[in-house]
Structure formats: structure tokens, C-alpha cells
Write a protein that holds these residues in place. Structure first.
Motif, PDB file in Angstrom:
ATOM      1  N   PRO A 180      40.811  45.649  38.291  1.00 39.90           N
ATOM      2  CA  PRO A 180      41.731  45.628  39.432  1.00 39.90           C
ATOM      3  C   PRO A 180      42.065  44.183  39.785  1.00 39.90           C
ATOM      4  O   PRO A 180      41.357  43.245  39.392  1.00 39.90           O
ATOM      5  N   ILE A 181      43.124  44.005  40.567  1.00 39.06           N
ATOM      6  CA  ILE A 181      43.606  42.665  40.869  1.00 39.06           C
ATOM      7  C   ILE A 181      42.571  41.817  41.595  1.00 39.06           C
ATOM      8  O   ILE A 181      42.456  40.609  41.356  1.00 39.06           O
ATOM      9  N   LYS A 186      38.799  37.083  41.447  1.00 42.97           N
ATOM     10  CA  LYS A 186      37.466  36.491  41.517  1.00 42.97           C
ATOM     11  C   LYS A 186      37.153  35.654  40.284  1.00 42.97           C
ATOM     12  O   LYS A 186      36.483  34.618  40.368  1.00 42.97           O
ATOM     13  N   LYS A 187      37.649  36.097  39.137  1.00 45.94           N
ATOM     14  CA  LYS A 187      37.391  35.364  37.900  1.00 45.94           C
ATOM     15  C   LYS A 187      38.197  34.070  37.828  1.00 45.94           C
ATOM     16  O   LYS A 187      37.752  33.076  37.254  1.00 45.94           O
ATOM     17  N   ILE A 188      39.402  34.088  38.408  1.00 44.12           N
ATOM     18  CA  ILE A 188      40.282  32.924  38.335  1.00 44.12           C
ATOM     19  C   ILE A 188      39.984  31.888  39.418  1.00 44.12           C
ATOM     20  O   ILE A 188      40.141  30.680  39.219  1.00 44.12           O
ATOM     21  N   GLU A 189      39.507  32.346  40.572  1.00 44.59           N
ATOM     22  CA  GLU A 189      39.328  31.484  41.742  1.00 44.59           C
ATOM     23  C   GLU A 189      38.501  30.227  41.469  1.00 44.59           C
ATOM     24  O   GLU A 189      38.891  29.127  41.900  1.00 44.59           O
ATOM     25  N   VAL A 213      45.602  37.824  45.529  1.00 45.94           N
ATOM     26  CA  VAL A 213      45.280  39.235  45.770  1.00 45.94           C
ATOM     27  C   VAL A 213      46.528  40.078  46.044  1.00 45.94           C
ATOM     28  O   VAL A 213      46.416  41.265  46.354  1.00 45.94           O
ATOM     29  N   VAL A 214      47.715  39.475  45.927  1.00 46.77           N
ATOM     30  CA  VAL A 214      48.939  40.259  46.060  1.00 46.77           C
ATOM     31  C   VAL A 214      49.123  41.090  44.794  1.00 46.77           C
ATOM     32  O   VAL A 214      48.981  40.580  43.683  1.00 46.77           O
ATOM     33  N   GLU A 215      49.420  42.362  44.954  1.00 45.51           N
ATOM     34  CA  GLU A 215      49.608  43.242  43.805  1.00 45.51           C
ATOM     35  C   GLU A 215      50.783  42.726  42.975  1.00 45.51           C
ATOM     36  O   GLU A 215      51.890  42.550  43.495  1.00 45.51           O
TER      37      GLU A 215
END
Length: 249
Positions: A180-181, A186-189, A213-215
């Protein structure tokens, strides 16, 4: 690769009466090809696989088309039937152009394999030609003439194609990740936080707007709508600045 002008549309279609025993029609074959293309993309389509999907072998397919390229031409034209362009006078030209652009974008999102075929072979089947005829009529009614009419049409269709291309790629990538987005964010942050000092304007903007976190489909749809409004505003402005070249209808 076949010559650009070596098109399936430049020779007459065979019919069942052309052979002693009835076979599948070309329309049936094209519908089955689109089903395979929607499920597996262009790489998943072959004459043999299509024959198996139809339960008839490849013989019936080869009766109507010589190769996969011709089959793709037929399939692409069938998707153009899904794009509605209002008749001139039925609605203001801006609304008509918006209906067309949204319709083209949605059609490409339903059939993302079409994106990779555009421009490779001529789009001159009956549905594509009907689309072009309606576009010329719509934009002529708006006041466009000459080659500028083609430029206006290209702006609108290119925007729809570009938006659909980006959204199709993001959708496919997220599907492959299986995440999910919020998990992707979390992985990119950590990486973006590490680089924040190097790109302070971008970092502030993305944090202020909670971009990660925007779809993605929502964001891309909003971007398409924003861009389309800007294009229509620009075309309106061009018409107002060129009243002699493009007299009001």
C-alpha cells in the motif's frame, strides 16, 4: 518491421463467404485479442495464443490477418470506438474537448497496451477516422482553422496520452510491489530525509503537502484536470488574440 504504410486498412477485409466453410468473424477475433491484451499486454499476445483463446487454433486468425502487427492495428482501432467526441453545437467546444480528453484518458487506462502502439502504425481505421472527423468538426466550430487546428487537437490528445502513460506506469509498479502507499512511503522517507538539506525547497513543499501519502491515482487525476483546464484556457486565449485568422463561427 513492416512499412508504415503497409496497413491492414489498405486491403479489403475477408468475409465468411470468401471461404467454403464458415469461420470466426474478424470482429470476434479482435474482441478476443483485446481480452488477451488487457489481461497480459502486447507481450502476451501471439497468433497461437489467440487461436487457443478462441478454441479454434490459429487458422481462423490467419484468414483475417497476416501477422500480430495487423491484429494490433485492428485492436487499437476498436478501442477508439470507446472515445466519444460530441457533435458541434451539442455543447460548448470547451466541454466537448474536455469530454474527448477525459474519454481518451480513461480508454487508455482501460487498455494501457494501446499506449505503446501509438505512432508506430497508422491509425486510420473507421473508428479512428470517425474520431478525427469529430475532432475537426468540434475545433472548426470553436474557430480554429488551418494547421493550428491540428496543433490544438495534438495538445489535447497528447495531454490525455501523457497522463494515462504516467498513471498506467505507476499502477503497474505498485501492483508489482504488492505494498500500500503508506508502506511505500515508509521505505522512501529515510532517503528523502537524508537528502533534505540538499533540496530544501522540495523538502519543505513535500512535507507541507504530505506528498508521499497522497494516493497516486488521485494525484495524477487532479494533475490531469489541472493541466486540461490550463490547456483550454490557453486555447481560448489564442482564439481571442487571433480573431482575423480564426473568425468566430
Amino acid at each position: 518491421m513492416p512499412d508504415f504504410t503497409d496497413s491492414v486498412w489498405m486491403r479489403p477485409a475477408r468475409t465468411r463467404s470468401d471461404q467454403p466453410t464458415p469461420s470466426l468473424s474478424r470482429a470476434q477475433i479482435v474482441r478476443a485479442a483485446i481480452e488477451l491484451l488487457d489481461a497480459e499486454g502486447a507481450a502476451g499476445l501471439s497468433m497461437r495464443r489467440l487461436g487457443s483463446h478462441l478454441g479454434s487454433g490459429a487458422t481462423s486468425v490467419y484468414w483475417h490477418v497476416a501477422n500480430k502487427d495487423e491484429l494490433l492495428e485492428l485492436a487499437v482501432d476498436e478501442t477508439f470506438a470507446e472515445v466519444y467526441v460530441p457533435e458541434p453545437g451539442d455543447t460548448p467546444w470547451r466541454i466537448g474537448a474536455s469530454v474527448m480528453a477525459n474519454g481518451m484518458r480513461q480508454t487508455l487506462l482501460r487498455h494501457p497496451w494501446v499506449i505503446g502502439t501509438l505512432g508506430i502504425r497508422p491509425t486510420m481505421g473507421p473508428n479512428a477516422m470517425r474520431f478525427g472527423e469529430r475532432m475537426v468538426a468540434l475545433l472548426t466550430g470553436a474557430g480554429f482553422t488551418g494547421i493550428e487546428l491540428s496543433h490544438a487537437s495534438s495538445l489535447l490528445t497528447s495531454h490525455a496520452i501523457g497522463s494515462a502513460t504516467a498513471q498506467s506506469a505507476v499502477t503497474a509498479s505498485m501492483r508489482r510491489s504488492g505494498l500500500p502507499i503508506d508502506e511505500i512511503a515508509k521505505k522512501i522517507e529515510p532517503y528523502l530525509t537524508e537528502k533534505a538539506a540538499d533540496y530544501p525547497h522540495y523538502d519543505k513543499w513535500r512535507r507541507d503537502n504530505n506528498v508521499l501519502v497522497v494516493e497516486p491515482n488521485q494525484l495524477l487525476t487532479e494533475a490531469f484536470d489541472f493541466g486540461l483546464e490550463c490547456i483550454l484556457d490557453g486555447l481560448d486565449l489564442w482564439l481571442s488574440r487571433n480573431p482575423t485568422k480564426n473568425p468566430a463561427p
